[in-house]
Each structure stands twice: as structure tokens, then as C-alpha cells.
Scaffold this active site. Structure first.
Site, PDB file in Angstrom:
ATOM      1  N   ASN A  14     -18.838  24.975  79.831  1.00  0.00           N
ATOM      2  CA  ASN A  14     -19.018  26.143  78.969  1.00  0.00           C
ATOM      3  C   ASN A  14     -19.305  25.643  77.558  1.00  0.00           C
ATOM      4  O   ASN A  14     -18.402  25.197  76.855  1.00  0.00           O
ATOM      5  CB  ASN A  14     -17.730  26.996  79.003  1.00  0.00           C
ATOM      6  CG  ASN A  14     -17.841  28.238  78.134  1.00  0.00           C
ATOM      7  OD1 ASN A  14     -18.890  28.521  77.561  1.00  0.00           O
ATOM      8  ND2 ASN A  14     -16.751  28.975  78.036  1.00  0.00           N
ATOM      9  N   TRP A  15     -20.582  25.707  77.183  1.00  0.00           N
ATOM     10  CA  TRP A  15     -20.981  25.174  75.869  1.00  0.00           C
ATOM     11  C   TRP A  15     -20.668  26.157  74.733  1.00  0.00           C
ATOM     12  O   TRP A  15     -20.859  25.853  73.566  1.00  0.00           O
ATOM     13  CB  TRP A  15     -22.474  24.824  75.863  1.00  0.00           C
ATOM     14  CG  TRP A  15     -22.824  23.647  76.739  1.00  0.00           C
ATOM     15  CD1 TRP A  15     -21.952  22.819  77.398  1.00  0.00           C
ATOM     16  CD2 TRP A  15     -24.141  23.154  77.052  1.00  0.00           C
ATOM     17  NE1 TRP A  15     -22.647  21.856  78.097  1.00  0.00           N
ATOM     18  CE2 TRP A  15     -23.981  22.030  77.904  1.00  0.00           C
ATOM     19  CE3 TRP A  15     -25.437  23.544  76.689  1.00  0.00           C
ATOM     20  CZ2 TRP A  15     -25.080  21.303  78.389  1.00  0.00           C
ATOM     21  CZ3 TRP A  15     -26.534  22.825  77.182  1.00  0.00           C
ATOM     22  CH2 TRP A  15     -26.343  21.724  78.021  1.00  0.00           C
ATOM     23  N   LYS A  16     -20.257  27.357  75.077  1.00  0.00           N
ATOM     24  CA  LYS A  16     -19.915  28.398  74.094  1.00  0.00           C
ATOM     25  C   LYS A  16     -21.032  28.558  73.055  1.00  0.00           C
ATOM     26  O   LYS A  16     -22.202  28.429  73.418  1.00  0.00           O
ATOM     27  CB  LYS A  16     -18.553  28.081  73.471  1.00  0.00           C
ATOM     28  CG  LYS A  16     -17.462  27.876  74.539  1.00  0.00           C
ATOM     29  CD  LYS A  16     -16.066  27.810  74.000  1.00  0.00           C
ATOM     30  CE  LYS A  16     -15.079  27.588  75.149  1.00  0.00           C
ATOM     31  NZ  LYS A  16     -13.693  27.557  74.736  1.00  0.00           N
ATOM     32  N   HIS A 100     -13.920  36.067  79.609  1.00  0.00           N
ATOM     33  CA  HIS A 100     -13.353  34.877  78.967  1.00  0.00           C
ATOM     34  C   HIS A 100     -12.355  35.317  77.893  1.00  0.00           C
ATOM     35  O   HIS A 100     -12.558  36.336  77.229  1.00  0.00           O
ATOM     36  CB  HIS A 100     -14.470  34.033  78.352  1.00  0.00           C
ATOM     37  CG  HIS A 100     -13.977  32.697  77.894  1.00  0.00           C
ATOM     38  ND1 HIS A 100     -13.313  32.529  76.705  1.00  0.00           N
ATOM     39  CD2 HIS A 100     -14.016  31.480  78.484  1.00  0.00           C
ATOM     40  CE1 HIS A 100     -12.962  31.246  76.593  1.00  0.00           C
ATOM     41  NE2 HIS A 100     -13.389  30.591  77.652  1.00  0.00           N
ATOM     42  N   GLU A 102     -11.828  34.368  74.974  1.00  0.00           N
ATOM     43  CA  GLU A 102     -12.390  34.551  73.630  1.00  0.00           C
ATOM     44  C   GLU A 102     -13.045  35.926  73.497  1.00  0.00           C
ATOM     45  O   GLU A 102     -13.026  36.533  72.428  1.00  0.00           O
ATOM     46  CB  GLU A 102     -13.379  33.410  73.320  1.00  0.00           C
ATOM     47  CG  GLU A 102     -12.626  32.126  73.025  1.00  0.00           C
ATOM     48  CD  GLU A 102     -13.320  30.852  73.455  1.00  0.00           C
ATOM     49  OE1 GLU A 102     -14.540  30.877  73.700  1.00  0.00           O
ATOM     50  OE2 GLU A 102     -12.635  29.816  73.540  1.00  0.00           O
ATOM     51  N   GLU A 172      -7.270  30.432  83.042  1.00  0.00           N
ATOM     52  CA  GLU A 172      -7.319  29.732  81.765  1.00  0.00           C
ATOM     53  C   GLU A 172      -6.208  30.269  80.854  1.00  0.00           C
ATOM     54  O   GLU A 172      -6.411  31.271  80.155  1.00  0.00           O
ATOM     55  CB  GLU A 172      -8.675  29.953  81.080  1.00  0.00           C
ATOM     56  CG  GLU A 172      -9.856  29.484  81.889  1.00  0.00           C
ATOM     57  CD  GLU A 172     -11.055  29.161  81.008  1.00  0.00           C
ATOM     58  OE1 GLU A 172     -11.488  28.017  81.020  1.00  0.00           O
ATOM     59  OE2 GLU A 172     -11.528  30.061  80.286  1.00  0.00           O
ATOM     60  N   GLY A 178      -8.652  24.718  74.206  1.00  0.00           N
ATOM     61  CA  GLY A 178      -9.012  24.042  72.964  1.00  0.00           C
ATOM     62  C   GLY A 178      -7.821  23.518  72.167  1.00  0.00           C
ATOM     63  O   GLY A 178      -7.948  23.197  70.982  1.00  0.00           O
ATOM     64  N   SER A 219      -8.421  22.760  77.980  1.00  0.00           N
ATOM     65  CA  SER A 219      -8.246  21.378  77.500  1.00  0.00           C
ATOM     66  C   SER A 219      -8.385  20.329  78.600  1.00  0.00           C
ATOM     67  O   SER A 219      -7.686  19.315  78.596  1.00  0.00           O
ATOM     68  CB  SER A 219      -6.891  21.220  76.788  1.00  0.00           C
ATOM     69  OG  SER A 219      -6.861  22.030  75.633  1.00  0.00           O
ATOM     70  N   GLY A 240     -14.620  23.348  78.413  1.00  0.00           N
ATOM     71  CA  GLY A 240     -15.242  23.719  77.142  1.00  0.00           C
ATOM     72  C   GLY A 240     -15.540  22.487  76.300  1.00  0.00           C
ATOM     73  O   GLY A 240     -16.559  21.805  76.499  1.00  0.00           O
TER      74      GLY A 240
HETATM   75  P1  PGA Z   1     -11.546  23.958  76.430  1.00  0.00           P
HETATM   76  O1  PGA Z   1     -12.215  25.378  76.764  1.00  0.00           O
HETATM   77  O2  PGA Z   1     -11.915  23.030  77.543  1.00  0.00           O
HETATM   78  O3  PGA Z   1     -12.137  23.554  75.117  1.00  0.00           O
HETATM   79  O4  PGA Z   1     -10.068  24.177  76.360  1.00  0.00           O
HETATM   80  C1  PGA Z   1     -12.154  25.892  78.069  1.00  0.00           C
HETATM   81  C2  PGA Z   1     -12.764  27.270  78.108  1.00  0.00           C
HETATM   82  O5  PGA Z   1     -12.650  28.021  77.137  1.00  0.00           O
HETATM   83  O6  PGA Z   1     -13.379  27.647  79.117  1.00  0.00           O
END
Ligand code: PGA
Length: 257
Positions: A14-16, A100, A102, A172, A178, A219, A240
Site C-alpha cells: 500500500n503506497w498510500k 482502511h 486512515e 490492521e 506506521g 508495521s 505500508g
Molecule cells: P504500515 O501501514 O505498514 O506503515 O504500518 C500498513 C497499512 O496502513 O496498511
């Protein structure tokens, strides 16, 4: 039948909203080179919506599938700024990340909106990657299970296309995204049992065993990936931060075998 052994394992990047056009293409090029020898894993990448078309063409003859980070809750029409499931399907997307954390916590996405998006995916032949997870406050208040059950039950309420289609669920925990924090294997097993119970109640145990893949996100890096691959009750990972580095991502993939 247990779902261990009959499902592929997934590794999804997931490159966001991290890369501009040039760096997206550069990273895609590195992925193509580094991942071409990886066997037995379903590899997939979620770039920004803006580059899906271009990267879809770029990855077409590779072992890397295309994922959208989001989809509209509606079919078509006057929804300024939205991208429909039909549009995603047309340019070759196979999967869509839905709900997600976010989007839930920063963009106000509700369980009801997530439900509509899941329906849009199935109506248009896309496989949703439904994200669920509790916040730190919810965890501390002992509400993890009730939050997860509510997210699953609302998102999957009266969905067209279930139980006959594949569904990915990404667990998640919000406090692990993150942050470098990880979850214990024992807690992960509890969550897997909870997801299985909930989906068996909504549809059937057979549905869970044959169509549902539960993956983990939060993470994940080359340092801890092995621990996650070792969990035979999980079917892979959504990555991510570490996915923005092709070497890291390759190391995570290599540890699957
Ligand atoms: P992260 O993000 O690996 O940076 O914790 C995972 C995600 O949001 O899918």
C-alpha cells in the site's frame, strides 16, 4: 476443511499518497525486477489512483496485480471527485482496499459507507480487501472484539455476491500502523477465531474456510515478516511504509518460502 493450505498467501503493498509519477514508476520498475522470481505468493500493489491506469499497463505481463486504495460507494453519476468500481475494473484492477483505518479515522468513513463500497466491488467483479482494526483507546478499554465484530457485521450486511465470491480481510490494529508496534501471535490467534466465528455466523463456516483470506497489516518489515509468515492461520500481509523500499519488500516476500 481448514483454510490453511488451500489458499494462496498474499503480499500487498500500500503506497498510500507517498509517491509522485516519476517515483511511482521507478519503484514499479524495481518491483518488477526484484519480484519476478517470487513464486507461490499473490503479489499486489496499491499505487495512487492517479497512476493506476499507467501502472496497470506496466504490470500487465508480470506476477504483480493491481489494487485500488479506495472506491466510490455509489455506482455512477454526480459524485464529484469519486472513482467508481466500474472505472477501476475497466483499467484492470483486481482488488480494492476498503475501509482502511486512515479513511475511517481521518476521512470520516463509516461502517455503512464501507458496506456500500463492498457491494460496489462485488457488483463489478472486484475483490475487496476489507480493513478492520481497533484504535489504541478501544484496545485499552477492552473493546477490541466488539469493535471488530461491529465492523464486520455492518460491512458485510446483506452483501450481493457473498458467500459465493472471494473476500480478503485485513486485520490492521490502528495502534500498529506506521508505529513500529506489533501484535503478539496469541492475540492474533484470538482475532482470527473471532473473525471466523463472526463470518461463520453471517454466512457459513464453509464460506470462511473456502473464500475468506485473513491477512495482517501494521508495521510489517523485513525484521518481523518471518513471524507473520509463520502464522499458518493468517494468509499474508498488507504492507505500508516498508513497501516504499523495493529491497525491503523483496526481503519480506523471500521470507514467505
Ligand atoms: P504500515 O501501514 O505498514 O506503515 O504500518 C500498513 C497499512 O496502513 O496498511
Amino acid at each position: 476443511m481448514l483454510n490453511e493450505g488451500i489458499m494462496p498467501k498474499y503480499l500487498i503493498a500500500n503506497w498510500k499518497m507517498n509517491l509522485l509519477a516519476g517515483s511511482s514508476l521507478e519503484l514499479a520498475e524495481k518491483y518488477k525486477q526484484k519480484l519476478k522470481g517470487i513464486k507461490g505468493l499473490e503479489l499486489a500493489v496499491a499505487p495512487s489512483a492517479l497512476y493506476l491506469d499507467q501502472l496497470g499497463k506496466f504490470f500487465r505481463k508480470t506476477n504483480i496485480k493491481l489494487v485500488a486504495q479506495n472506491v466510490a460507494a455509489q455506482d455512477q453519476g454526480a459524485w464529484t471527485g469519486e472513482v467508481s468500481a466500474k472505472m477501476l475494473k475497466e483499467i484492470g484492477c483486481g482488488y480494492v482496499i476498503v475501509g482502511h483505518s486512515e479513511r475511517r479515522h481521518k476521512m470520516g468513513e463509516t461502517n455503512e459507507m464501507v458496506n456500500k463500497k463492498i457491494n460496489q466491488c462485488f457488483n463489478n467483479g472486484l475483490t475487496p480487501i476489507l480493513c478492520i482494526g481497533e484504535t489504541e483507546d478501544e484496545k485499552e478499554a477492552g473493546r477490541r472484539n466488539s469493535v471488530l465484530v461491529k465492523q464486520l457485521q455492518t460491512a458485510l450486511d446483506k452483501v450481493n455476491g457473498l458467500p459465493e465470491n472471494k473476500l480478503l480481510i485485513a486485520y490492521e490494529p490502528v495502534w500498529a500502523i506506521g508505529t513500529g508496534l506489533n501484535m503478539s501471535a496469541a492475540a492474533m490467534f484470538e482475532v482470527e477465531r473471532l473473525v471466523k466465528r463472526t463470518l461463520s455466523g453471517l454466512y457459513s463456516e464453509k464460506f470462511y474456510d473456502t473464500e475468506v483470506s485473513l491477512i495482517y497489516g501494521g508495521s510489517v518489515s523485513s525484521i518481523n515478516a518471518q513471524e507473520f509468515w509463520n502464522l499458518d492461520f493468517m494468509q499474508g500481509m498488507l504492507v505500508g511504509t516498508a513497501s516504499l523500499d523495493a529491497v525491503e519488500f523483496e526481503l519480506i516476500a523471500q521470507q514467505a518460502s
